[in-house]
Design a protein around this motif. Structure first.
Motif: not given
Ligand code: F6P
Length: 343
Positions: A167-185, A216-225
């Motif tokens: 779980e990474v930070m990102g209240r309204h935007a998933g930039w950290i999840a997107l970049h770290a997730g892509m970089a980390g496979g 490995i699943l990367v989820v922004s703290e602001g993500a919702m089902p």
């Protein structure tokens, strides 16, 4: 000219590099004087100041945090708060403010500018969600920290044949999840902009296990089902002074949903404030330094109500109001690029 400097909102690596650049150029090139305001808007509101000259900024370039302190104080939520700020600035002989902050802190700066206060904004947030700038400093450092965590989680996930969620930070935007997730496979990346289907996430988890690797699943703290998931995640941590919900917990929720639906063990690591602490990356040090230099130039020119912004490789000035009007979020096209690697 006498300029007040403040840092507001969640801290992020690179704040000290901005302060150093503002003071070094302001004093050394333009002969300005500076006043440090403590803890964001609390400083001018309560007259909480500190000396801010060249000696105070020696050695702070690589240091995380902010020598000025930070807070989420909202002067608009305090009775007579804005008038108090104007009186205090006047009494201290402060001609202008350099405000280093994210959407909330700069939103206050934009409103004060409308009331005639001389302000220059500098964009900061690890979330990278400020409009009108290509990047904010702090983001690159946070992505590097999250990527290293993902690299480490891959190996332990394989050893134990588990699904691991970060779980990474990102209240309204998933930039950290997107970049770290892509970089980390990462095998799944979940962001606030795109509500996720629990069925689809579980299908990705199972297909990854079928290929004899652990997901490995990367989820922004602001993500919702989404609604199709049939289950909802409820936040219960209250709100901050700007009315934003305090986030956290979606990773744990997802782990238990995956376990009950797939029968596979799933565990969660919450990176939390580790993403905001410590020394800035070289990219963030340079960006923050350039923002500081250009902010003090804007003050020298009396170009009030502007924010310095990165456009391509140039630093430009944009109206503060444009920067704070709406957030910069991840587009569906960009998310689709990451989706190619899911499962
Ligand atoms: O705004 C930046 C940020 O790091 C968000 O990603 C996060 O939701 C929030 O700050 C956490 O703030 P705090 O440390 O005040 O709980």
């Amino acid at each position: 000219m006498r300029i007040g400097v403040l840092t507001g909102g969640g801290d992020c690596p690179g704040l000290n590099a901005v302060i150093r650049a503002v003071v070094r150029k302001g004093v050394g090139v333009f002969g300005f004087e500076f006043v440090g305001f403590r803890d964001g808007w609390r400083g001018p509101l309560e007259n909480a100041t500190m000396q801010l000259g060249v000696p105070e900024v020696r050695g702070i370039l690589p240091r995380g945090g902010t020598i000025l302190g930070s807070s989420r104080t909202n002067p608009y939520a305090v009775d007579g708060g804005v008038d108090r700020i104007r009186e205090n600035l006047h009494a201290l002989g402060v001609d202008a403010l350099i405000v280093i902050g994210g959407e909330d802190t700069l939103g206050v700066a934009a409103q004060l500018h409308e009331l005639g206060v001389n302000v220059i904004g500098v964009p900061k947030t690890i979330d990278n969600d400020l409009n009108a700038t290509d990047y904010t400093f702090g983001f690159d450092t946070a992505v590097n920290i999250a990527t290293e965590a993902i690299d480490r989680l891959h190996t332990t996930a394989e050893s134990h044949h588990r699904a691991l969620i970060v779980e990474v930070m990102g209240r309204h935007a998933g930039w950290i999840a997107l970049h770290a997730g892509m970089a980390g496979g990462a095998n799944v990346i979940l962001i606030p902009e795109v509500p996720f289907s629990l069925d689809r996430v579980c299908a990705y988890v199972e297909s990854r296990f079928q290929s004899h690797y652990s997901p490995i699943l990367v989820v922004s703290e602001g993500a919702m089902p989404d609604v199709s998931s049939g289950e909802s995640f409820v936040l219960d941590k209250g709100v901050d002074a700007f009315g934003h919900a305090r986030l956290g917990g979606i990773g744990e929720w997802l782990a238990s949903a995956i376990e009950s639906r797939t029968g596979k063990e799933a565990r969660t690591t919450v990176l939390g404030h580790i993403q905001r602490g410590g020394t800035p990356s070289a990219f963030d040090r340079v960006l923050a330094t350039r923002f500081g230099l250009h902010a003090v130039d804007a003050a020298k020119d009396g170009d009030w109500g502007k924010m310095v912004a990165l456009r391509g490789t140039d630093i430009q000035r944009v109206p503060l109001a444009d920067a704070t009007r709406e957030l910069k979020t991840v587009s569906t096209e960009l998310y689709a690029e990451a989706e190619v690697f899911f499962g």
